[in-house]
Design a protein around this motif. Structure first.
Motif, PDB file in Angstrom:
ATOM      1  N   GLU A  75       0.833  -1.211   0.000  1.00 30.29           N
ATOM      2  CA  GLU A  75       0.000   0.000   0.000  1.00 30.29           C
ATOM      3  C   GLU A  75       0.864   1.257   0.000  1.00 30.29           C
ATOM      4  O   GLU A  75       0.601   2.209  -0.754  1.00 30.29           O
ATOM      5  CB  GLU A  75      -0.905  -0.027   1.226  1.00 30.29           C
ATOM      6  CG  GLU A  75      -1.800   1.180   1.383  1.00 30.29           C
ATOM      7  CD  GLU A  75      -2.624   1.127   2.671  1.00 30.29           C
ATOM      8  OE1 GLU A  75      -3.096   2.195   3.115  1.00 30.29           O
ATOM      9  OE2 GLU A  75      -2.768   0.029   3.251  1.00 30.29           O
ATOM     10  N   ILE A  76       1.905   1.269   0.816  1.00 29.04           N
ATOM     11  CA  ILE A  76       2.761   2.450   0.905  1.00 29.04           C
ATOM     12  C   ILE A  76       3.630   2.596  -0.337  1.00 29.04           C
ATOM     13  O   ILE A  76       3.807   3.708  -0.865  1.00 29.04           O
ATOM     14  CB  ILE A  76       3.607   2.393   2.190  1.00 29.04           C
ATOM     15  CG1 ILE A  76       2.680   2.505   3.404  1.00 29.04           C
ATOM     16  CG2 ILE A  76       4.662   3.492   2.197  1.00 29.04           C
ATOM     17  CD1 ILE A  76       3.363   2.371   4.739  1.00 29.04           C
ATOM     18  N   PHE A  77       4.161   1.501  -0.855  1.00 30.74           N
ATOM     19  CA  PHE A  77       4.973   1.586  -2.076  1.00 30.74           C
ATOM     20  C   PHE A  77       4.147   2.111  -3.257  1.00 30.74           C
ATOM     21  O   PHE A  77       4.671   2.856  -4.093  1.00 30.74           O
ATOM     22  CB  PHE A  77       5.571   0.223  -2.419  1.00 30.74           C
ATOM     23  CG  PHE A  77       6.784  -0.138  -1.601  1.00 30.74           C
ATOM     24  CD1 PHE A  77       7.848   0.737  -1.483  1.00 30.74           C
ATOM     25  CD2 PHE A  77       6.853  -1.362  -0.942  1.00 30.74           C
ATOM     26  CE1 PHE A  77       8.972   0.412  -0.729  1.00 30.74           C
ATOM     27  CE2 PHE A  77       7.960  -1.689  -0.185  1.00 30.74           C
ATOM     28  CZ  PHE A  77       9.020  -0.802  -0.075  1.00 30.74           C
ATOM     29  N   ARG A  78       2.900   1.718  -3.320  1.00 34.59           N
ATOM     30  CA  ARG A  78       2.052   2.252  -4.393  1.00 34.59           C
ATOM     31  C   ARG A  78       1.919   3.763  -4.282  1.00 34.59           C
ATOM     32  O   ARG A  78       1.905   4.483  -5.288  1.00 34.59           O
ATOM     33  CB  ARG A  78       0.674   1.586  -4.343  1.00 34.59           C
ATOM     34  CG  ARG A  78       0.653   0.168  -4.896  1.00 34.59           C
ATOM     35  CD  ARG A  78      -0.677  -0.504  -4.650  1.00 34.59           C
ATOM     36  NE  ARG A  78      -0.776  -1.794  -5.323  1.00 34.59           N
ATOM     37  CZ  ARG A  78      -1.634  -2.743  -5.007  1.00 34.59           C
ATOM     38  NH1 ARG A  78      -2.495  -2.558  -3.995  1.00 34.59           N
ATOM     39  NH2 ARG A  78      -1.654  -3.883  -5.660  1.00 34.59           N
ATOM     40  N   ARG A  79       1.837   4.248  -3.073  1.00 33.97           N
ATOM     41  CA  ARG A  79       1.745   5.691  -2.869  1.00 33.97           C
ATOM     42  C   ARG A  79       3.071   6.378  -3.220  1.00 33.97           C
ATOM     43  O   ARG A  79       3.092   7.436  -3.860  1.00 33.97           O
ATOM     44  CB  ARG A  79       1.358   5.965  -1.420  1.00 33.97           C
ATOM     45  CG  ARG A  79       1.015   7.414  -1.140  1.00 33.97           C
ATOM     46  CD  ARG A  79       0.252   7.552   0.158  1.00 33.97           C
ATOM     47  NE  ARG A  79       1.078   7.258   1.332  1.00 33.97           N
ATOM     48  CZ  ARG A  79       0.757   6.374   2.257  1.00 33.97           C
ATOM     49  NH1 ARG A  79      -0.352   5.662   2.170  1.00 33.97           N
ATOM     50  NH2 ARG A  79       1.544   6.171   3.297  1.00 33.97           N
ATOM     51  N   LEU A  80       4.169   5.750  -2.821  1.00 35.54           N
ATOM     52  CA  LEU A  80       5.482   6.330  -3.103  1.00 35.54           C
ATOM     53  C   LEU A  80       5.777   6.356  -4.598  1.00 35.54           C
ATOM     54  O   LEU A  80       6.537   7.208  -5.074  1.00 35.54           O
ATOM     55  CB  LEU A  80       6.568   5.535  -2.376  1.00 35.54           C
ATOM     56  CG  LEU A  80       6.557   5.599  -0.845  1.00 35.54           C
ATOM     57  CD1 LEU A  80       7.661   4.707  -0.275  1.00 35.54           C
ATOM     58  CD2 LEU A  80       6.728   7.030  -0.350  1.00 35.54           C
ATOM     59  N   ALA A  81       5.196   5.427  -5.343  1.00 40.51           N
ATOM     60  CA  ALA A  81       5.450   5.351  -6.784  1.00 40.51           C
ATOM     61  C   ALA A  81       4.950   6.580  -7.534  1.00 40.51           C
ATOM     62  O   ALA A  81       5.330   6.806  -8.685  1.00 40.51           O
ATOM     63  CB  ALA A  81       4.806   4.096  -7.365  1.00 40.51           C
ATOM     64  N   LYS A  82       4.134   7.387  -6.892  1.00 39.25           N
ATOM     65  CA  LYS A  82       3.649   8.612  -7.529  1.00 39.25           C
ATOM     66  C   LYS A  82       4.719   9.690  -7.569  1.00 39.25           C
ATOM     67  O   LYS A  82       4.565  10.687  -8.275  1.00 39.25           O
ATOM     68  CB  LYS A  82       2.412   9.115  -6.780  1.00 39.25           C
ATOM     69  CG  LYS A  82       1.234   8.152  -6.812  1.00 39.25           C
ATOM     70  CD  LYS A  82       0.067   8.663  -5.988  1.00 39.25           C
ATOM     71  CE  LYS A  82      -1.086   7.661  -5.980  1.00 39.25           C
ATOM     72  NZ  LYS A  82      -2.226   8.121  -5.135  1.00 39.25           N
ATOM     73  N   ASP A  83       5.812   9.505  -6.813  1.00 39.52           N
ATOM     74  CA  ASP A  83       6.891  10.494  -6.761  1.00 39.52           C
ATOM     75  C   ASP A  83       8.168   9.855  -7.307  1.00 39.52           C
ATOM     76  O   ASP A  83       8.761   8.988  -6.665  1.00 39.52           O
ATOM     77  CB  ASP A  83       7.106  10.947  -5.316  1.00 39.52           C
ATOM     78  CG  ASP A  83       8.234  11.963  -5.176  1.00 39.52           C
ATOM     79  OD1 ASP A  83       8.826  12.339  -6.204  1.00 39.52           O
ATOM     80  OD2 ASP A  83       8.515  12.366  -4.021  1.00 39.52           O
ATOM     81  N   PRO A  84       8.638  10.262  -8.491  1.00 36.82           N
ATOM     82  CA  PRO A  84       9.831   9.648  -9.086  1.00 36.82           C
ATOM     83  C   PRO A  84      11.077   9.773  -8.210  1.00 36.82           C
ATOM     84  O   PRO A  84      11.993   8.946  -8.329  1.00 36.82           O
ATOM     85  CB  PRO A  84      10.008  10.434 -10.397  1.00 36.82           C
ATOM     86  CG  PRO A  84       8.653  10.996 -10.697  1.00 36.82           C
ATOM     87  CD  PRO A  84       8.022  11.277  -9.371  1.00 36.82           C
ATOM     88  N   ALA A  85      11.116  10.758  -7.336  1.00 38.84           N
ATOM     89  CA  ALA A  85      12.298  10.972  -6.496  1.00 38.84           C
ATOM     90  C   ALA A  85      12.505   9.852  -5.483  1.00 38.84           C
ATOM     91  O   ALA A  85      13.582   9.724  -4.901  1.00 38.84           O
ATOM     92  CB  ALA A  85      12.196  12.316  -5.774  1.00 38.84           C
ATOM     93  N   THR A  86      11.482   9.019  -5.261  1.00 34.66           N
ATOM     94  CA  THR A  86      11.606   7.944  -4.281  1.00 34.66           C
ATOM     95  C   THR A  86      12.355   6.732  -4.819  1.00 34.66           C
ATOM     96  O   THR A  86      12.819   5.891  -4.050  1.00 34.66           O
ATOM     97  CB  THR A  86      10.217   7.470  -3.801  1.00 34.66           C
ATOM     98  OG1 THR A  86       9.524   6.874  -4.914  1.00 34.66           O
ATOM     99  CG2 THR A  86       9.400   8.619  -3.247  1.00 34.66           C
ATOM    100  N   GLY A  87      12.438   6.610  -6.133  1.00 37.21           N
ATOM    101  CA  GLY A  87      13.037   5.422  -6.721  1.00 37.21           C
ATOM    102  C   GLY A  87      12.071   4.257  -6.845  1.00 37.21           C
ATOM    103  O   GLY A  87      12.468   3.157  -7.221  1.00 37.21           O
TER     104      GLY A  87
END
Length: 317
Positions: free
Chosen positions: A69-81
């Motif tokens: 769930e959290i990785f899906r949210r982080l995927a919206k920001d390219p800076a996260t990798g």
């Protein structure tokens, strides 16, 4: 825990940094101590979300789902990798797909024309891919923004991490000697990083308990090729023979990889034990140690779920 109480997190792999971020953003004063920042085993990960030979299943499922769930949210920001990618997991034997895969977006069986020669079954789905150097740097920035601090230092024992209200043990394989924990064992992993010849989709073979893995994960200009899983070995020296085998296996599935230029080798020692250990341990001197280690090859997959479980253990302290 009350805001402002000092917690020391020992270890700066994906488990340690994620736990430190969760606590710091909850208002806890967090100090990370680790010999290597970030940890080399986490840097060596591929990495694709997916539970990988870890127990106990009920908790692993919960921790993994929360992390997804959290990785899906982080995927919206390219800076996260982190990015969402489609691809195939295939098998050379007629086996059912892993249960975690069937719930992922875009899941469907592959037709025969989609599979490389020699494979009998396969499944397509969309899942988070994590470029680990970029992602670990993101976690360090996020920890710093939340007020957490980091110290590079080798510890002879967990007691050397004090003074602290609580010590959180995210030392991975280091827990074998620091505690000690005789149930821990290393599983040596090696990846080869090459220039990307134009791949956008991942490929992973379900190799079961084999020590020879086959996977490739594209991350922009590079592709991480895997891999190995040598049970009982923890050395971090590059193995040229293993690297050649990795390149050959991946190029057989994706011929474009045969001409890709090798950029680096990444080697780590996965911290494996019969079950992942996330629990509080009250010492004889009254100190509290909370353990979060033993994730084997699923450290990234379980990272957010285990970090939140670790934080929950601090509530009654």
């Amino acid at each position: 825990m009350a805001a402002g109480e000092r917690v020391v997190v020992v270890g700066a792999g994906v488990a340690g940094l994620t736990t430190a971020v969760v606590l710091a953003e909850a208002g806890v004063s967090v100090h990370v101590i680790a010999e290597e920042v970030p940890g080399v085993t986490s840097l060596a990960a591929g990495a694709m979300w997916g539970p990988y030979l870890v127990e106990p299943k009920d908790k692993v499922d919960q921790w993994g789902e929360r992390s997804l769930e959290i990785f899906r949210r982080l995927a919206k920001d390219p800076a996260t990798g982190v990015r969402l990618a489609s691809g195939i997991e295939a098998s050379r034997t007629a086996e059912a797909p892993p249960d975690w895969a069937t719930t992922l977006p875009g899941f469907r069986p592959c037709g025969p024309a989609e599979l490389p020669a020699g494979f009998s079954t396969g499944y397509r789905f969309t899942v988070p891919l994590i470029d680990m150097p970029t992602y670990l740097d993101y976690l360090l920035r996020r920890l710093d923004a939340a007020g957490g601090t980091v110290e590079r230092r080798r510890l002879a024992s967990l007691a050397d991490a004090g003074p602290a209200t609580v010590i959180i043990n995210c030392t991975g394989l280091g827990a074998k000697t620091l505690l000690p924990d005789p149930d821990l064992r290393p599983i040596r992993g090696q990846h080869v990083v090459v220039t990307n010849p134009g791949l956008t989709e991942f490929f992973s073979e379900d190799t079961g308990l084999s020590s020879d893995l086959l996977c490739f994960y594209p991350h922009g200009d590079t592709v991480v090729l895997g891999g190995t899983a040598i049970d009982g070995e923890g050395g971090l020296t590059s193995d040229d023979k293993a690297a050649a085998g990795i390149l050959a296996r991946c190029a057989e599935v994706e011929p474009r990889l045969a001409a890709a230029r090798v950029l680096e080798h990444r080697i780590g020692a996965r911290p494996a034990r019969a079950t992942v250990r996330v629990e509080a341990d009250w010492q004889e001197d009254g100190a509290v140690v909370v353990h979060n280690y033993g994730h084997g090859g699923a450290g990234v997959t379980l990272s957010w779920g285990c970090a939140e479980a670790t934080r929950a253990l601090l509530s009654p302290i």
